[in-house]
Each structure stands twice: as structure tokens, then as C-alpha cells.
Design an enzyme around this catalytic site. Structure first.
Site, PDB file in Angstrom:
ATOM      1  N   SER A  30       0.658  -1.180  -0.047  1.00 40.78           N
ATOM      2  CA  SER A  30      -0.049  -0.061  -0.196  1.00 40.78           C
ATOM      3  C   SER A  30       0.945   1.173  -0.102  1.00 40.78           C
ATOM      4  CB  SER A  30      -0.937   0.042   1.307  1.00 40.78           C
ATOM      5  OG  SER A  30      -0.182  -0.193   2.387  1.00 40.78           O
ATOM      6  N   ASN A 117      -2.130  -2.960  13.100  1.00 36.15           N
ATOM      7  CA  ASN A 117      -3.295  -2.729  12.952  1.00 36.15           C
ATOM      8  C   ASN A 117      -3.750  -1.663  13.955  1.00 36.15           C
ATOM      9  OD1 ASN A 117      -3.188  -5.166  12.036  1.00 36.15           O
ATOM     10  ND2 ASN A 117      -4.100  -6.470  13.498  1.00 36.15           N
ATOM     11  N   THR A 162     -40.274  26.276  -9.660  1.00 35.79           N
ATOM     12  CA  THR A 162     -40.360  24.988  -9.086  1.00 35.79           C
ATOM     13  C   THR A 162     -40.732  24.201 -10.570  1.00 35.79           C
ATOM     14  OG1 THR A 162     -42.835  25.031  -9.150  1.00 35.79           O
ATOM     15  CG2 THR A 162     -41.490  25.793  -7.144  1.00 35.79           C
ATOM     16  N   HIS A 163     -40.295  22.752 -10.611  1.00 37.10           N
ATOM     17  CA  HIS A 163     -40.547  21.878 -11.670  1.00 37.10           C
ATOM     18  C   HIS A 163     -39.749  22.548 -12.695  1.00 37.10           C
ATOM     19  CE1 HIS A 163     -43.729  19.773  -9.589  1.00 37.10           C
ATOM     20  NE2 HIS A 163     -44.212  20.971  -9.288  1.00 37.10           N
ATOM     21  N   SER A 284     -14.343  24.864 -27.344  1.00 36.55           N
ATOM     22  CA  SER A 284     -14.353  23.637 -27.787  1.00 36.55           C
ATOM     23  C   SER A 284     -13.328  23.536 -28.816  1.00 36.55           C
ATOM     24  CB  SER A 284     -15.660  23.642 -28.583  1.00 36.55           C
ATOM     25  OG  SER A 284     -15.823  22.692 -29.572  1.00 36.55           O
ATOM     26  N   LYS A 290     -17.917  28.146 -28.784  1.00 30.71           N
ATOM     27  CA  LYS A 290     -18.403  27.704 -27.818  1.00 30.71           C
ATOM     28  C   LYS A 290     -17.416  28.026 -26.236  1.00 30.71           C
ATOM     29  CE  LYS A 290     -20.488  24.595 -26.940  1.00 30.71           C
ATOM     30  NZ  LYS A 290     -21.158  22.974 -26.946  1.00 30.71           N
ATOM     31  N   ASN A 292     -17.915  26.615 -22.768  1.00 29.33           N
ATOM     32  CA  ASN A 292     -18.427  25.756 -21.793  1.00 29.33           C
ATOM     33  C   ASN A 292     -18.064  25.818 -20.224  1.00 29.33           C
ATOM     34  OD1 ASN A 292     -19.093  24.468 -24.137  1.00 29.33           O
ATOM     35  ND2 ASN A 292     -17.368  23.290 -24.413  1.00 29.33           N
ATOM     36  N   GLU A 297     -19.630  21.655 -14.440  1.00 28.63           N
ATOM     37  CA  GLU A 297     -19.983  20.158 -14.945  1.00 28.63           C
ATOM     38  C   GLU A 297     -19.137  19.021 -14.112  1.00 28.63           C
ATOM     39  OE1 GLU A 297     -20.656  20.072 -19.465  1.00 28.63           O
ATOM     40  OE2 GLU A 297     -19.617  21.596 -19.093  1.00 28.63           O
ATOM     41  N   TYR A 324      -8.909  -6.809  12.769  1.00 29.68           N
ATOM     42  CA  TYR A 324      -8.499  -6.257  11.644  1.00 29.68           C
ATOM     43  C   TYR A 324      -8.573  -7.526  10.441  1.00 29.68           C
ATOM     44  CZ  TYR A 324      -5.302  -4.622   8.151  1.00 29.68           C
ATOM     45  OH  TYR A 324      -4.713  -4.102   6.804  1.00 29.68           O
ATOM     46  N   GLN A 329      -7.566  -2.342   4.308  1.00 34.31           N
ATOM     47  CA  GLN A 329      -6.331  -1.710   3.473  1.00 34.31           C
ATOM     48  C   GLN A 329      -7.256  -1.025   2.283  1.00 34.31           C
ATOM     49  OE1 GLN A 329      -2.175  -2.832   2.925  1.00 34.31           O
ATOM     50  NE2 GLN A 329      -2.781  -3.037   0.964  1.00 34.31           N
ATOM     51  N   LYS A 332      -8.042   3.190   1.986  1.00 35.31           N
ATOM     52  CA  LYS A 332      -7.290   4.144   1.943  1.00 35.31           C
ATOM     53  C   LYS A 332      -7.640   5.013   0.560  1.00 35.31           C
ATOM     54  CE  LYS A 332      -4.040   2.737   4.873  1.00 35.31           C
ATOM     55  NZ  LYS A 332      -4.904   1.478   5.102  1.00 35.31           N
TER      56      LYS A 332
HETATM   57  N1  ARG Z   1      -1.047  -1.483   5.202  1.00 32.41           N
HETATM   58  C1  ARG Z   1      -1.945  -1.968   6.072  1.00 32.41           C
HETATM   59  C2  ARG Z   1      -3.383  -1.405   5.817  1.00 32.41           C
HETATM   60  O1  ARG Z   1      -3.244  -0.339   5.262  1.00 32.41           O
HETATM   61  C3  ARG Z   1      -1.476  -2.011   7.423  1.00 32.41           C
HETATM   62  C4  ARG Z   1      -1.871  -2.702   8.254  1.00 32.41           C
HETATM   63  C5  ARG Z   1      -1.527  -4.261   8.069  1.00 32.41           C
HETATM   64  N2  ARG Z   1      -1.639  -5.083   9.256  1.00 32.41           N
HETATM   65  C6  ARG Z   1      -1.413  -6.407   9.039  1.00 32.41           C
HETATM   66  N3  ARG Z   1      -1.952  -7.022   9.791  1.00 32.41           N
HETATM   67  N4  ARG Z   1      -1.231  -6.946   7.885  1.00 32.41           N
HETATM   68  O2  ARG Z   1      -4.188  -1.723   6.570  1.00 32.41           O
END
Ligand code: ARG
Length: 462
Positions: A30, A117, A162-163, A284, A290, A292, A297, A324, A329, A332
Site C-alpha cells: 500500500s 493494526n 419549481t419543476h 471547444s 463555444k 463551456n 459540470e 483487522y 487496507q 485508503k
Molecule cells: N497496510 C496495512 C493497511 O493499510 C497496514 C496494516 C497491516 N496489518 C496487518 N496485520 N497486515 O491496512
């Protein structure tokens, strides 16, 4: 692989003998996205080192050594000189690996009683608290520019719909404030989620709690958390603060999409009430004429994407076993996407609104006398006739005007009196848009006094 060479082994590698499939490493890592948590990770670890020193796991010189080493790691990230090692899995293992290179084996004491964790969710909370404060200021800026426009342009009248059909005359400022109040509720909700977000899971360990009686409350205070999460299993499992944030963003962007949609309609050639500034428009590639409203949007479109992130992450959470699981993961990327989208959308919306050109003459031209049909009915109400009856009488006037292809206001008094004898000379006062809006002076209405009150309320929130 030499087992004592920490550079070549995963930090969790003790019981593993085989190599990781390279694709599995890529799939599992990650770091490519959680590296943006580096500062929070270092802040958390420095405080944790201090907490370990308080219970005698580290002596003060070890804690100081670790803290200085962590500062160095942080500097490397902030100056873009941190070299990512192929084995680095996430920001936590990368920082610890680098700390070990800088200060040696004493770094190995830092993770005592801690698990990734509790570490990861501490980091995300620390990061998100900071981002929330930033987002709050962007949201206040937006409400601020909308309400100051509303104050400056309070004399401008336009049709209210309205509408999407012309309904009654309103102040342009009333329309502005209507959206600002949605954002004001969003501001309230954002402030409301903070106490649940700003709690510390640090010291929960892997799931069962801390084996060395760490002082979680003091540790939480050192990190500016408002308190601790009371159950260690809950502490490592809980991602509700992320769901809440995604839900908050979804609703805020839903408001944004409606605000943007009105402005897109108002900026069409057919309405021509407003024109977005060049800074927020594009041309455009094929049609030279144009211009835009891409900014608007995109503001409208972001809501769809973020709604998807919210539902997607909720799907990941649904049915997970206790504590956990690596599925977490997956929190994120949606969160980062969401926070990034919120920050940019709020700033773009602020830019669009503060530079928007309005065309009051066009707005005024679009006001039709038929929009005063309710006012005509209300005129008769003031003479003591029940509204249900006056609504009907006014309807007959509208029909008469339509049939004779004239404006409602052009019906002669004679003709009006043929429709209902209770019309008199003073009916001519009805045909005045300013008077119409200013009659709506109860709280929340479109009268100048009522809109000024709304602006005051909005500004008091900032
Ligand atoms: N990169 C992991 C996450 O974002 C960190 C936690 C990993 N924990 C584990 N027991 N493997 O969740």
C-alpha cells in the site's frame, strides 16, 4: 536470504521461508498510496516512543534516539529523498526499516506492544483530523463568498422556479442563500463528526490490548486526540469514521451538484442569467463560438464518483469478521480520492462563485406578469375572500389574458370587474415585482429584510 539482514526480509518475515510472488508483493503493498501518511506515521511513532519510555520499555536516551531518527526519516520524505526499498510494503514498515538503517537495532524496540493494526488506523485518524480542519476552512470560504455576493447583489430580482417552470419572483440573493444553507448544514455535519473521528486507537495492539500497561490516555493527549477508543477490538476494526466522512462528502457533493446544475442552466444562451469567468470555462476544439462551463459540470459530476467510493467501501466493510482484516487496507484509496475531490471541488466552487458574471437585466426580462398570479389571488385575500376562491378568480384572469394574448397586468379594470366585482382601482399595485418579493417578509422569505436575516445567520457560522 540471510535472516539477519533486515534489508532483504519483510519485517514480518521470521516464519516465512519462500519468496513472495512479485505480483503478490505489488498486490499487497500500500506504500504507493499510503506514503502520504508519512507525517502522521512519524508523529504517532514519536509519541509512542515517549509512551514506551514512560513505562520503562525504553530508557530516555533510547526514546530520544528513536525520535531523532524518526525526524530524519520525516525529513527524507519531505525533501523527496526517501529511497523506497523494493521490500517496503507500507508506510509503517518503510519508516521502521529506514529508522533501523539510521539508528541501528534500538529501532527494533519501537514496535513493542504495538501492531500495524492500531498503528495504521491511528495514522489515518491523525491525517484525517488535519484534513478535516482544512476542508472546514474551504467550506467556510465557499459559504463566505456566496453570502457576501448575496449581500452585494440583494437588489437583483429573478424568476424562481419549481419543476423548472417559472413560479414566483425572488431575489437572486435568496437563491444564493438557499444553496448556502445546504452548505451550512454540511458544515454543521462536518463539525459533528469530529468528536468520533478524533479518538485514539493507539495502544490497542493487534486486537487484545497492550501487554505493558501503556498509558493510552496520556498518549492520546500527546497526539491531540480528544480521547481514546474504549475497546481494543473495536479500535482496530472500526472504520466508521471513514464511512461517515465519505457519506458527508457524498451529501456535500450532492448539494454541490444541484448548485452547479442551476448555474449550468442559468448560463445557457436561453437563460443567459450568468456567465462563468474565463478562468473557469473552456472552449471547444471544433466549435469556435463555444464557451463551456466545465468547472460547473465537473462539480456536478464529482458527486457520482464519490457516491461510488462511499458505497464501494461500505461493501468492503459489510460482513467482515471482527477486528483487522486486510480488506481494511481498501479504506485508503476511496478516502484519499474523496478528500482530494472535496478540497479541489470546494476551492473551485469558491473561485467560480467569486468570479461569476451575472446579468440582472436578463433576469429581470425573464420575469413575466403571470408570475404575479398568486399575488393577484393574495390581493383578493386581503379583501377578505377565501384563498380557494381567489385562486380560482386569479386563474380566470390568467385564462382571459392567455385567450386575448395580453399580459395579465394589461387586463383593464373593466374586464377584471367582469370576472369579479370585488376588483378595484388599487389592483394596479399588484403589478410590481419589487412589491411582490418584499411582501414575502416572514422568516425565510425573499423580502429584503428576510434575506438580510438569512445572510446574517450564514455569516455568523463562519
Ligand atoms: N497496510 C496495512 C493497511 O493499510 C497496514 C496494516 C497491516 N496489518 C496487518 N496485520 N497486515 O491496512
Amino acid at each position: 536470504m540471510a535472516n539477519n539482514d533486515f534489508r532483504k526480509q519483510k519485517l514480518w518475515g521470521g516464519r516465512f521461508t519462500g519468496e513472495t510472488d512479485p505480483l503478490m508483493h505489488q498486490y499487497n503493498q500500500s506504500l504507493s498510496y499510503d506514503k502520504r501518511l508519512y507525517e502522521a506515521d512519524i508523529r504517532g511513532s514519536k509519541a509512542y516512543a515517549q509512551a514506551l519510555a514512560r513505562i520503562g520499555i525504553l530508557d530516555q536516551s533510547e526514546a530520544t534516539q528513536i525520535q531523532h531518527g524518526l525526524d530524519k526519516v520525516g525529513q527524507e520524505w519531505s525533501t523527496n529523498s526517501f529511497t523506497i526499498h523494493p521490500q517496503d510494503e507500507d508506510i509503517h514498515t518503510a519508516n521502521e526499516r529506514r529508522l533501523t538503517e539510521i539508528i541501528g537495532p534500538v529501532a527494533g524496540k519501537l514496535h513493542t506492544g504495538r501492531s500495524r493494526n492500531d498503528q495504521v488506523v491511528t495514522d489515518v485518524r491523525l491525517w484525517l483530523v488535519e484534513q478535516t480542519i482544512l476542508v472546514e476552512t474551504f467550506l467556510k470560504d465557499l459559504i463566505g463568498v456566496i453570502s457576501s455576493r448575496a449581500l452585494n447583489e440583494i437588489d437583483v430580482l429573478m424568476p424562481g422556479y419549481t419543476h423548472l417552470q417559472p413560479a414566483q419572483p425572488i431575489r437572486w440573493s435568496h437563491w444564493l442563500c438557499s444553496h448556502a444553507f445546504s452548505f451550512a448544514n454540511d458544515l454543521d455535519r462536518l463539525r459533528g463528526l469530529m468528536p468520533r473521528l478524533n479518538k485514539s486507537p493507539l495502544g490497542c495492539g493487534a486486537l487484545a490490548g497492550h501487554p505493558f500497561s501503556i498509558d493510552r490516555a496520556t498518549l492520546a493527549k500527546d497526539l491531540n486526540f480528544g480521547g481514546v477508543i474504549e475497546n481494543s477490538m473495536n479500535g482496530v476494526a472500526d472504520r466508521d469514521f471513514i464511512v461517515e466522512w465519505l457519506m458527508w462528502a457524498t451529501l456535500t457533493l450532492t448539494h454541490m451538484s444541484r448548485f452547479a446544475e442551476d448555474l449550468i442552466i442559468y448560463s445557457t444562451n436561453e437563460f443567459n442569467f450568468v456567465t462563468a469567468a474565463d478562468a473557469y470555462s473552456t472552449g471547444s476544439s471544433i466549435m469556435p463560438q463555444k464557451k463551456n462551463p466545465d468547472s460547473l459540470e465537473l462539480l456536478r459530476g464529482k458527486s457520482g464518483r464519490i457516491f461510488g467510493q462511499m458505497t464501494g467501501f461500505l461493501m468492503s466493510l459489510k460482513g467482515l469478521p471482527s477486528t483487522y482484516n486486510k480488506d481494511l487496507q481498501e479504506d485508503k484509496e476511496p478516502l484519499f480520492d474523496c478528500v482530494d475531490s472535496m478540497k479541489s471541488s470546494l476551492q473551485i466552487a469558491t473561485g467560480v462563485i467569486s468570479t461569476l458574471n451575472i446579468h440582472p437585466e436578463q433576469m429581470h426580462k425573464s420575469l413575466g406578469m403571470d408570475m404575479l398570479a398568486t399575488d393577484l389571488a393574495d390581493y383578493l385575500v386581503r379583501k377578505g375572500i377565501p384563498f380557494r376562491e381567489t385562486h380560482h378568480i386569479s386563474g380566470r384572469c390568467v385564462a382571459f389574458a392567455e385567450k386575448n394574448k395580453i399580459q395579465l397586468s394589461d387586463i383593464t379594470l373593466d374586464h377584471l370587474q367582469q370576472i369579479d366585482s370585488r376588483f378595484s382601482e388599487d389592483v394596479m399595485q399588484v403589478w410590481n415585482f419589487e412589491a411582490s418579493v418584499d411582501r414575502r417578509n416572514a422568516i425565510g422569505g425573499t423580502a429584503r429584510s428576510a434575506v438580510e436575516e438569512q445572510i446574517k445567520t450564514l455569516q455568523s457560522l463562519l
